[in-house]
Design an enzyme around this catalytic site. Structure first.
Site, PDB file in Angstrom:
ATOM      1  N   ARG A 194       0.823  -1.198   0.000  1.00 36.96           N
ATOM      2  CA  ARG A 194       0.000   0.000   0.000  1.00 36.96           C
ATOM      3  C   ARG A 194       0.858   1.248   0.000  1.00 36.96           C
ATOM      4  O   ARG A 194       0.592   2.223  -0.694  1.00 36.96           O
ATOM      5  CB  ARG A 194      -0.886   0.008   1.245  1.00 36.96           C
ATOM      6  CG  ARG A 194      -1.777   1.227   1.340  1.00 36.96           C
ATOM      7  CD  ARG A 194      -2.605   1.161   2.568  1.00 36.96           C
ATOM      8  NE  ARG A 194      -1.776   1.337   3.741  1.00 36.96           N
ATOM      9  CZ  ARG A 194      -1.856   2.392   4.564  1.00 36.96           C
ATOM     10  NH1 ARG A 194      -2.717   3.331   4.321  1.00 36.96           N
ATOM     11  NH2 ARG A 194      -1.095   2.478   5.610  1.00 36.96           N
ATOM     12  N   ASP A 232     -12.768  10.077   3.809  1.00 40.76           N
ATOM     13  CA  ASP A 232     -12.863   9.380   5.087  1.00 40.76           C
ATOM     14  C   ASP A 232     -12.417   7.934   4.912  1.00 40.76           C
ATOM     15  O   ASP A 232     -12.929   7.226   4.047  1.00 40.76           O
ATOM     16  CB  ASP A 232     -14.302   9.428   5.602  1.00 40.76           C
ATOM     17  CG  ASP A 232     -14.726  10.862   5.859  1.00 40.76           C
ATOM     18  OD1 ASP A 232     -13.890  11.626   6.357  1.00 40.76           O
ATOM     19  OD2 ASP A 232     -15.871  11.214   5.530  1.00 40.76           O
ATOM     20  N   ALA A 260      -8.955   1.239   8.898  1.00 40.99           N
ATOM     21  CA  ALA A 260     -10.192   0.687   9.442  1.00 40.99           C
ATOM     22  C   ALA A 260     -11.272   1.747   9.348  1.00 40.99           C
ATOM     23  O   ALA A 260     -10.978   2.941   9.450  1.00 40.99           O
ATOM     24  CB  ALA A 260      -9.998   0.269  10.894  1.00 40.99           C
ATOM     25  N   ARG A 265     -13.259   1.573  14.172  1.00 46.74           N
ATOM     26  CA  ARG A 265     -12.476   2.432  15.060  1.00 46.74           C
ATOM     27  C   ARG A 265     -13.173   2.589  16.408  1.00 46.74           C
ATOM     28  O   ARG A 265     -12.522   2.753  17.434  1.00 46.74           O
ATOM     29  CB  ARG A 265     -12.266   3.805  14.429  1.00 46.74           C
ATOM     30  CG  ARG A 265     -11.249   3.750  13.295  1.00 46.74           C
ATOM     31  CD  ARG A 265     -10.952   5.121  12.745  1.00 46.74           C
ATOM     32  NE  ARG A 265     -10.497   4.992  11.351  1.00 46.74           N
ATOM     33  CZ  ARG A 265     -10.040   6.009  10.628  1.00 46.74           C
ATOM     34  NH1 ARG A 265     -10.002   7.217  11.131  1.00 46.74           N
ATOM     35  NH2 ARG A 265      -9.649   5.807   9.391  1.00 46.74           N
ATOM     36  N   GLU A 316      -6.220  13.150  -0.227  1.00 44.08           N
ATOM     37  CA  GLU A 316      -6.203  14.346   0.595  1.00 44.08           C
ATOM     38  C   GLU A 316      -5.628  15.504  -0.223  1.00 44.08           C
ATOM     39  O   GLU A 316      -4.603  15.344  -0.889  1.00 44.08           O
ATOM     40  CB  GLU A 316      -5.302  14.065   1.811  1.00 44.08           C
ATOM     41  CG  GLU A 316      -5.249  15.179   2.808  1.00 44.08           C
ATOM     42  CD  GLU A 316      -4.230  14.868   3.912  1.00 44.08           C
ATOM     43  OE1 GLU A 316      -3.681  13.757   3.923  1.00 44.08           O
ATOM     44  OE2 GLU A 316      -3.992  15.758   4.732  1.00 44.08           O
TER      45      GLU A 316
END
Lengths: 989, 208
Positions: A232, A278, A314, A319, A374
């Site tokens: 990743r 998110d 997650a 979370r 982002e």
């Protein structure tokens, strides 16, 4: 061959070479076929020809080299071709040849030749060359090529092995990528190059290795490639590159619009929105599964519930159970037994990230990408009435398009926008107007500020600082004292919400590398070496993918600590010592071979047991753009320059140009992808390699005026590219222009065109500066040959006056100063006679420059050293004393002139030294005194040398003893005055 | 203040000062290597201005040289620094040998600095240094050394950024008698003049 996508490789490389083509092999190579061919098929040249004729890729099996074919028939089981086992290859070939190969004129057949000089020892090199000659009947010889009208004229004369790349044909085959695909397939992005490379390499083995996924370097031959394929972090890292390629144009666009924007002036009014998806890695994966939306989900590369794989991301329900990124799966499962673990889906990530940025770029042209999920956007210039409404619209659109939610923070600076997003998360929106910044910051933990990591946080905690409010109480000075100027400054600013960074500055990567610290286990050094080679390949490919080259190469090794046991994490690195070594090269590189050599060297420094190695990383830093690569780029730019100059018609060289054009088409493909530069001062092969990348414009398109003004080296280089046609072409052209038919072509050929100006002398001098003796001789010859050359040039170009400058003042004196004395004399002699007087006056000028004493004012009393030559020289010459006369003569002989030490040096070699009277002593004393006065401030070295020489002379001559005794007190006083000490005078040889 | 500094950095003197500090760093490293205070293994061969030079491997040593010389940069730019001295002294802080760089920066020089000219001149120092070993004294065991700068005038109290607060008073003793001077190299290339010479205690110097 080129036209059909074949390519000749100068050096043998497993990456590029797919077939080795030759008509004969020496016995030693037959016996040791594997090390020679590296497992590649060795084929007769007819295969290429017949493939071309059939317009499809024929199976190479029937074209195998006779010597080998008989051998393989004898031993059918022992396939000589490495991991490409026979039957599989047959299938492959069949499937390939079954395809309709030609794609509307696009070259598909690809051949490459390899001069394998680099893999064979020196002894074998010579053999190789012999071989080259022996294959002179090679079908790719220019003559043959012309007859088939396929190969360009500049095809290698001495190539011995041609290799055909089956991979290109596989282009049409779905599962089979090739590394030139970017240029053939307009759909695929250039930046996919990197991935393609990897796939290409593994694809060759894919056929025989049906998903035997090993988990460590021990069991998996393609560990490195797979490691990065499933990483990743690697995705995030390479994403940046991808983004840059995709959106670079728009990013540049807005920079140009607002070049002089001042951060201070506008910081009050700016509105910046920070958009962050998110839990990107989870929500992308579950966007197609609405049923999972409210369930705890985590993304991880393994779903073994007892495993030690780390959770990478997650979602919020997870979370809430306490599941965090970086946690082992087994711990997460313990916290939340119903946790759903999903694997990565990199294609989806890429798709969503692209959609995300498409939306942002659509709404606003000032976008700064932070990561794949982002970004900051600066909406100041859009004059949005209500930024909240604007952000909401973006969020809605992101949600509708991607199916994932994003949070947004709005504020006046990047810092505060980010803080706002933190508050807004998840799936929310937060606006912090400038007047509320203080309230928000007051209770904000310092950790939340960007740039504050664990270490800094700990330091701050020790000082009882936990929130920005507490941080604000400390003065800037004490912050700077405790944390350094920059960090202190940052802390002070950030705790007040001041952030002057501008949106849109895309940070260039400073280093490119590959690190592997999971699953690294070696049995012995050979394993490690193989692994390092793969790392080298990976890094080299990444550099090529980014179009960069690195100068500093750093090798990092994770070494198991002697007391550390097997790590908790399966195949992890555990407790390690981090070792690193780096080396900086004089030239930036992206070449695998160079990397390999350097890494082997660096690894050698570590002296560690291969079994203790738990991780390794290779990095290239001090990055330079590959375009700047001198050879390729210089050619390239000259070429484009030439092409852009207006085309002129000429009957000459027409067929040549046609050839060039024909070849150019095939070539264009290569110039786009820019294959790695491999030529390193090899045989003449180097030239051909260059030609591969630079398409030459037709001769008649060249602007003669431009060509003429090129420096001679460049001109001759270009001339080489045109196989010598250029010079004759130019001279012919000139004949026409001048209407002068007297000069025949041969004569003009023998007179290489020289730009008729002082540059030539300049160049010559430049060369001498950097060169050895043989060069000097060469230049000498050139300069001596100047008058004649200039004569012929004058005949050609009546408007230009002559090669030599009309006066020496036009000459760069620093260049002349650099010339050796003899050469300088030659240059001066070669000046036309009527300019001699000119030169005489300029000699003074030269000397003037040389001793740089012009700044010092001379009082009337000490004016002996004024002028050039200094006044004393004339005085001495006219003196009745023989010795003084002699000294005046020696002054003119001395070098460097103007330094009295050099005169004294010459006096040393005079024998016998005749004595003069007291007058002579007085004259010399006065001369020396004034000289000391002149030089004491700036050049004590010269004074020192003079004194030492003088002292030596005292033993030979009474006169100099007197001078010495007279001078020394004066000298020591002067030195004491200026330097606070006494000169330590001794004999010098 | 900052703006003024910027202007100064752009002026020819600023450029010359920058080149000079870089050169001093290299030259001082070479002197330390030459004098054999540390084992030769503590240095590595480097190329600077196309000359082979030696650079300290140890980060602290390197940092000491780097930070002291660079700490001088603002003062050199203002023409305040007269001499930069590498002093070798024995256990009792009695100097044995001093390598003096006498710096002369022409502040009124207006035209552009030819960096290549300057570097060409400075290079001669690096060439001359290794062959000047015979002029130097053999150091006794247990020697130490330091970099000391002599100013033409006391610098005015400056902000923390300027001085970096790295300069400390020296403990090294002074010679009673004027020293013996052995010049090694001089050069003058506008706007910068640098002279390197050795200082040894005079023969009449009272032995400690």
């Amino acid at each position: 061959m080129l036209k059909y996508g074949g390519r000749f490789e100068n050096y043998f490389s497993r990456h590029h070479v797919t077939h080795i083509i030759c008509s004969n092999l020496p016995d030693s190579k037959i016996k040791n076929l594997r090390s020679f061919s590296g497992g590649l098929p060795v084929i007769k040249p007819t295969w290429v020809l017949e493939s071309v004729a059939a317009n499809k890729l024929l199976s190479w099996i029937p074209y195998q080299l006779d010597q080998l074919a008989s051998e393989t028939k004898k031993q059918p089981k022992l396939s000589a071709f490495g991991f490409k086992s026979g039957p599989v290859l047959d299938d492959l070939e069949e499937s390939i040849s079954g395809q309709a190969v030609p794609q509307s004129g696009i070259a598909t057949l690809r051949t490459s030749c390899s001069l394998e000089a680099n893999i064979f020892g020196k002894a074998e090199c010579t053999e190789e060359v012999e071989e080259c000659h022996s294959v002179s009947d090679d079908p790719f010889h220019p003559n043959a090529a012309e007859s088939t009208d396929q190969a360009p004229t500049y095809c290698m004369e001495n190539h011995c092995e041609v290799e055909l790349d089956a991979a290109v044909v596989g282009q049409s085959d779905a599962g089979y990528h090739s590394h030139i695909s970017p240029c053939q397939d307009p759909k695929s992005d250039h930046n996919d190059c990197l991935e393609d490379h990897i796939i290409e390499e593994s694809s060759s083995s894919k056929t025989i290795r049906p998903s035997t996924t090993g988990h460590s370097t021990l069991s998996d031959a393609n560990f490195v490639e797979n490691y990065f394929k499933f990483s990743r972090l690697h995705f995030i890292g390479t994403w940046r590159n991808r983004y840059r390629k995709r959106f670079l144009s728009s990013a540049n666009g807005f920079k140009d619009m607002n070049p002089s924007r001042n951060a201070f002036a506008t910081s009050q009014k700016t509105t910046i929105i920070h958009v962050d998806m998110d839990c990107f890695f989870v929500s992308v994966v579950i966007r197609k599964h609405p049923d999972l939306k409210d369930k705890p989900v985590a993304v991880c590369h393994s779903d073994n519930s007892r495993g030690t794989a780390e959770i990478s991301s997650a979602n919020y329900p997870a979370r809430n159970h306490g599941v965090k990124a970086g946690m082992f799966i087994r711990d997460a499962k313990a916290l939340c037994p119903q946790l759903v673990i999903l694997p990565y889906n990199f294609d989806a990530y890429e798709e969503v990230a692209d959609q995300f940025y498409d939306i942002l770029h659509k709404h606003c042209n000032k976008v700064q990408a932070v990561s794949c999920d982002e970004a900051f956007i600066d909406v100041t210039d859009l004059r949005v009435e209500d930024p909240e409404l604007f952000a909401r619209a973006i969020r809605t659109e992101i949600h509708e398009t991607t199916g994932c939610t994003a949070s947004a923070g709005i504020s006046g600076s990047m810092l505060m926008a980010r803080v706002a997003t933190r508050i807004a998360k998840p799936d929310g929106l937060c606006y912090i107007p400038s007047e509320k910044v203080d309230d928000y910051l007051h209770e904000l933990p310092v950790k939340a500020l960007p740039g504050i990591g664990h270490v800094l946080e700990e330091k701050l905690k020790k000082k009882q600082i936990n929130t920005c409010g507490q941080l604000r109480l400390i003065s800037k000075e004490s912050l700077q004292k405790d944390f350094g100027v920059k960090t202190g400054d940052m802390l002070w600013n950030f705790s007040r919400g001041i952030d002057n960074r501008l949106v849109g500055v895309f940070q260039e990567s400073k280093s490119i590398g590959a690190d592997v610290n999971w699953g690294v286990r070696f049995n012995d050094l050979n394993d490690m070496k193989d692994f390092l080679l793969k790392l080298c390949k990976e890094v080299s490919l990444r550099l090529q993918g980014c179009g960069l080259k690195g100068r500093t190469i750093t090798l990092k090794i994770k070494k198991r600590r002697s007391d550390a046991g097997e790590p908790v994490k399966y195949m992890g690195c555990g407790d390690c010592e981090n070792l690193s070594r780096s080396v900086t090269l004089p030239m930036a590189t992206d070449d695998v071979d160079v990397f390999q050599r350097i890494t082997a060297q660096l690894f050698g420094y570590f002296h560690i047991d291969a079994r203790d190695i738990r991780g390794a990383g290779l990095q290239a830093s001090k990055l330079e753009s590959a375009d700047r690569n001198i050879r390729g780029h210089e050619k390239y730019s000259i070429r484009s320059w030439l092409v852009s100059s207006p085309a002129r018609k000429s009957s000459m060289g027409k067929d040549v140009s046609e050839h060039m054009n024909g070849a150019g088409k095939g070539d264009q493909l290569y110039s786009d992808i820019g294959p790695p530069v491999q030529a390193k001062g090899s045989f003449s092969g180097g030239e051909a390699h260059v030609v591969h990348r630079a398409t030459l414009p037709a001769l008649h398109e060249l602007d003669v005026g431009v060509i003429e003004s090129l420096p001679p080296e460049v001109l001759s280089e270009i001339n080489d590219l045109y196989a010598g046609e250029l010079i004759s072409f130019i001279s012919k052209k000139k004949e026409k222009n001048a209407g002068n038919n007297v000069m025949d072509e041969e004569q003009s050929l023998s007179n290489p065109l020289v730009p008729p100006n002082k540059d030539f002398v300049h160049d010559a001098a430049e060369k001498i500066k950097s060169s050895e003796k043989e060069d000097e001789q060469y230049i000498n010859k050139m300069i001596q040959g100047l008058p004649e050359t200039s004569g012929s040039v004058t005949a050609l170009l009546p408007e230009t006056d002559s090669l030599m400058p009309s006066s020496l003042s036009q000459v760069d004196s620093s260049v002349l100063q650099q010339l050796p004395e003899e050469l300088l004399a030659d240059v001066l002699v070669s000046l036309p006679a009527h300019r001699r007087p000119d030169f005489m006056s300029n000699d003074v000028y030269l000397d003037h420059i040389r001793d740089q004493t012009g700044a010092i004012d001379f009082l009337p009393s000490n004016n002996l050293w004024v002028g050039n030559p200094p006044r004393w020289v004339d005085n001495f010459r006219l003196s009745s004393c023989q010795l003084l006369n002699r000294i005046a003569v020696l002054y003119n002989k001395s070098s460097p002139r103007g330094q009295f030490s050099s005169v004294l040096q010459l006096i040393m070699s005079e024998y016998p030294l005749d004595d003069g009277g007291d007058d002579a002593v007085n004259c010399l004393c006065e001369l020396m005194k004034q000289y000391i006065k002149l030089k004491i401030e700036t050049d004590v070295e010269e004074i020192y040398t003079c004194s030492c020489l003088l002292r030596r002379l005292t033993s030979r001559s009474e006169l100099f003893l007197q001078v010495y005794n007279c001078i020394i007190p004066h000298l020591q006083a002067a030195v004491g005055e200026t330097y606070g000490g006494d000169l330590n005078i001794c004999f010098i040889e | 203040m900052e703006r003024k500094d910027n202007n100064q950095a752009k002026a020819p003197q600023g450029e010359a000062a920058r080149i000079l500090t870089e050169f001093l760093e290299v030259a001082i490293s070479c002197i330390i290597f030459l004098k054999g205070v540390y084992p030769h293994g503590a240095f590595e061969r480097r190329r600077y201005m196309n000359v082979v030079v030696h650079r300290a491997r140890h980060p602290q040593l390197r940092d000491y040289i780097h930070s002291s010389v660079n700490g001088l940069l603002p003062f050199i730019q203002k023409g305040l620094v007269e001499r930069v001295v590498v002093i070798f002294f024995d256990n009792e802080d009695f100097p044995i040998e001093r390598f003096v760089f006498k710096v002369n920066l022409n502040l009124s020089y207006g035209s552009k600095v030819e960096q290549s000219d300057l570097e060409f001149s400075l290079r001669s120092f690096l060439i001359k240094l290794p062959v000047s070993e015979s002029l130097t004294k053999l150091l006794p065991r247990g020697c130490r050394w330091e970099i000391t700068a002599y100013f033409r005038a006391l610098p005015e109290a400056s902000t923390s950024k300027d001085s970096e607060l790295i300069w400390i008073p020296t403990d090294t003793k002074q010679w009673q008698q004027p020293p013996l001077i052995t010049p090694i190299k001089s050069m003058n290339s506008e706007p910068l003049g640098v002279q390197l010479y050795l200082e040894h205690p005079s023969l009449s110097e009272p032995k400690p």
